[in-house]
Scaffold this motif. Structure first.
Motif, PDB file in Angstrom:
ATOM      1  N   VAL A 138       0.659 -30.375 -43.575  1.00  0.00           N
ATOM      2  CA  VAL A 138       0.575 -32.235 -43.034  1.00  0.00           C
ATOM      3  C   VAL A 138      -0.657 -32.486 -42.755  1.00  0.00           C
ATOM      4  O   VAL A 138      -0.911 -32.018 -41.090  1.00  0.00           O
ATOM      5  CB  VAL A 138       1.885 -32.821 -42.098  1.00  0.00           C
ATOM      6  CG1 VAL A 138       1.702 -33.581 -41.527  1.00  0.00           C
ATOM      7  CG2 VAL A 138       3.428 -31.942 -41.990  1.00  0.00           C
ATOM      8  N   PRO A 139      -0.950 -33.352 -42.897  1.00  0.00           N
ATOM      9  CA  PRO A 139      -2.588 -33.814 -42.619  1.00  0.00           C
ATOM     10  C   PRO A 139      -2.744 -34.791 -41.115  1.00  0.00           C
ATOM     11  O   PRO A 139      -1.735 -35.513 -41.087  1.00  0.00           O
ATOM     12  CB  PRO A 139      -3.521 -34.507 -43.873  1.00  0.00           C
ATOM     13  CG  PRO A 139      -2.241 -34.771 -44.815  1.00  0.00           C
ATOM     14  CD  PRO A 139      -0.192 -34.228 -44.431  1.00  0.00           C
ATOM     15  N   LEU A 140      -2.999 -34.445 -39.999  1.00  0.00           N
ATOM     16  CA  LEU A 140      -2.695 -34.406 -38.669  1.00  0.00           C
ATOM     17  C   LEU A 140      -3.564 -35.542 -38.521  1.00  0.00           C
ATOM     18  O   LEU A 140      -5.141 -35.620 -38.526  1.00  0.00           O
ATOM     19  CB  LEU A 140      -2.445 -34.189 -37.754  1.00  0.00           C
ATOM     20  CG  LEU A 140      -0.949 -33.097 -37.524  1.00  0.00           C
ATOM     21  CD1 LEU A 140      -1.253 -32.227 -36.562  1.00  0.00           C
ATOM     22  CD2 LEU A 140       0.275 -34.203 -38.005  1.00  0.00           C
ATOM     23  N   CYS A 141      -3.377 -37.175 -37.818  1.00  0.00           N
ATOM     24  CA  CYS A 141      -4.718 -38.021 -37.602  1.00  0.00           C
ATOM     25  C   CYS A 141      -5.341 -37.197 -36.869  1.00  0.00           C
ATOM     26  O   CYS A 141      -4.638 -36.257 -35.700  1.00  0.00           O
ATOM     27  CB  CYS A 141      -4.265 -39.353 -37.267  1.00  0.00           C
ATOM     28  SG  CYS A 141      -3.569 -39.565 -38.639  1.00  0.00           S
ATOM     29  N   LYS A 142      -6.302 -37.094 -36.211  1.00  0.00           N
ATOM     30  CA  LYS A 142      -7.013 -36.410 -34.761  1.00  0.00           C
ATOM     31  C   LYS A 142      -6.849 -37.560 -33.746  1.00  0.00           C
ATOM     32  O   LYS A 142      -7.121 -38.905 -33.833  1.00  0.00           O
ATOM     33  CB  LYS A 142      -8.576 -36.218 -35.445  1.00  0.00           C
ATOM     34  CG  LYS A 142      -9.377 -35.510 -36.190  1.00  0.00           C
ATOM     35  CD  LYS A 142     -10.910 -35.407 -36.342  1.00  0.00           C
ATOM     36  CE  LYS A 142     -11.151 -34.342 -37.357  1.00  0.00           C
ATOM     37  NZ  LYS A 142     -12.475 -34.556 -37.647  1.00  0.00           N
ATOM     38  N   GLU A 180       3.578 -32.565 -35.290  1.00  0.00           N
ATOM     39  CA  GLU A 180       4.131 -31.419 -36.136  1.00  0.00           C
ATOM     40  C   GLU A 180       3.105 -31.046 -37.733  1.00  0.00           C
ATOM     41  O   GLU A 180       2.693 -31.605 -38.333  1.00  0.00           O
ATOM     42  CB  GLU A 180       5.397 -30.840 -36.653  1.00  0.00           C
ATOM     43  CG  GLU A 180       6.398 -31.476 -35.757  1.00  0.00           C
ATOM     44  CD  GLU A 180       6.741 -29.995 -34.937  1.00  0.00           C
ATOM     45  OE1 GLU A 180       5.497 -28.905 -35.953  1.00  0.00           O
ATOM     46  OE2 GLU A 180       6.972 -29.713 -34.438  1.00  0.00           O
ATOM     47  N   SER A 181       2.423 -30.140 -37.672  1.00  0.00           N
ATOM     48  CA  SER A 181       1.492 -29.418 -38.659  1.00  0.00           C
ATOM     49  C   SER A 181       2.023 -28.992 -39.851  1.00  0.00           C
ATOM     50  O   SER A 181       0.925 -29.052 -40.778  1.00  0.00           O
ATOM     51  CB  SER A 181      -0.043 -27.983 -38.090  1.00  0.00           C
ATOM     52  OG  SER A 181       0.795 -27.498 -37.486  1.00  0.00           O
ATOM     53  N   LEU A 207      -0.798 -34.005 -51.199  1.00  0.00           N
ATOM     54  CA  LEU A 207      -1.839 -32.931 -51.834  1.00  0.00           C
ATOM     55  C   LEU A 207      -2.944 -31.921 -51.994  1.00  0.00           C
ATOM     56  O   LEU A 207      -2.950 -30.944 -51.700  1.00  0.00           O
ATOM     57  CB  LEU A 207      -1.900 -33.270 -53.832  1.00  0.00           C
ATOM     58  CG  LEU A 207       0.047 -33.635 -53.729  1.00  0.00           C
ATOM     59  CD1 LEU A 207      -1.239 -34.475 -55.518  1.00  0.00           C
ATOM     60  CD2 LEU A 207       0.417 -32.447 -54.666  1.00  0.00           C
ATOM     61  N   ALA A 208      -3.572 -32.884 -51.379  1.00  0.00           N
ATOM     62  CA  ALA A 208      -5.425 -32.318 -50.920  1.00  0.00           C
ATOM     63  C   ALA A 208      -4.819 -31.519 -49.823  1.00  0.00           C
ATOM     64  O   ALA A 208      -5.635 -30.835 -49.494  1.00  0.00           O
ATOM     65  CB  ALA A 208      -5.787 -33.447 -50.110  1.00  0.00           C
ATOM     66  N   ALA A 209      -4.408 -31.320 -48.782  1.00  0.00           N
ATOM     67  CA  ALA A 209      -4.276 -30.848 -47.769  1.00  0.00           C
ATOM     68  C   ALA A 209      -2.990 -29.107 -47.819  1.00  0.00           C
ATOM     69  O   ALA A 209      -2.471 -28.568 -47.125  1.00  0.00           O
ATOM     70  CB  ALA A 209      -3.499 -31.451 -46.627  1.00  0.00           C
ATOM     71  N   ASN A 210      -2.723 -29.485 -49.201  1.00  0.00           N
ATOM     72  CA  ASN A 210      -1.798 -28.495 -49.819  1.00  0.00           C
ATOM     73  C   ASN A 210      -2.246 -27.197 -51.484  1.00  0.00           C
ATOM     74  O   ASN A 210      -1.889 -27.995 -52.173  1.00  0.00           O
ATOM     75  CB  ASN A 210      -0.416 -28.286 -50.079  1.00  0.00           C
ATOM     76  CG  ASN A 210       0.003 -28.733 -48.595  1.00  0.00           C
ATOM     77  OD1 ASN A 210       0.938 -27.710 -48.318  1.00  0.00           O
ATOM     78  ND2 ASN A 210       0.060 -30.307 -48.112  1.00  0.00           N
TER      79      ASN A 210
END
Length: 200
Positions: A153-157, A106-107, A133-136
């Motif tokens: 949500v920062p997802l792993c590649k 979920e992103s 915080l970096a992703a928002n």
């Protein structure tokens, strides 16, 4: 028969006094019968479930061995609540997460009652607060989020698909079968050649 007080004192001093030692330490696992169950709802974490049930986090973790990561529980999970007198081992404090991305799918996630960015990052996603915080960048004040806010949500590649045998140089099963056929024909020709040489 009369004894002097001095003699009685000496005799009393030489008689060893022994008392049975009382072991007051209960064994690990004592009184850990399950008294109720809790179904995880949005906003829950093990710490607030333990507080609401008047038990410790160590007691909750001890009887819920199915939980491999105490920071990650899901809505709908069943959490067993032990007797408040349960004798559970003391666990070391949970290590601070070091991941900067989530392995989930979920992103985004929505803020629910009881959430904070620290809870979302550490307890729900298992990542660091700076990574969240970096992703928002839209969040100007980390201490002010509202129920219903959408958090990125920062997802792993994910890794790419493996290349096929045709592109990576490996021999396919069909190629192996072809090689066996060629080898069989070659052996047949050599046998026929050997027989013809004997005739000559």
């Amino acid at each position: 028969m009369l004894f002097s007080s001095r003699f009685l004192t000496i005799v009393a001093a030489t008689i060893p006094l022994t008392f049975a030692a009382t072991n007051t330490t209960a064994a690990i696992g004592s009184n850990c019968n399950i008294v109720s169950n809790h179904t995880v709802i949005a906003g829950d974490n093990l710490a607030n479930i333990a507080t609401a049930a008047n038990v410790t986090l160590d007691q909750i973790r001890f009887v819920n061995t199915q939980i491999s990561n105490p920071r990650l529980i899901n809505v709908g999970d069943n959490i067993q609540i032990p007797n408040s007198k349960c004798v559970a081992p003391t666990n070391p404090p949970l290590a601070e997460p070091t991941a900067i991305c989530s392995n989930g799918t979920e992103s985004t996630t929505k803020v629910v009652a009881g959430d904070s960015l620290i809870i979302i990052a550490k307890e729900k996603l298992g990542i660091t607060l700076p990574a969240l915080l970096a992703a928002n960048p839209q969040i100007k004040d980390p201490n002010k989020i509202n129920v219903g806010d959408v958090i990125n949500v920062p997802l792993c590649k994910t890794s790419g698909n493996a290349t096929s045998g045709a592109t990576n140089g490996t021999t396919t099963d069909g190629g192996k079968k072809g090689n066996r056929k060629v080898k069989a024909r070659r052996e047949g020709m050599e046998r026929r050649k050997g027989r013809s040489e004997l005739l000559w």
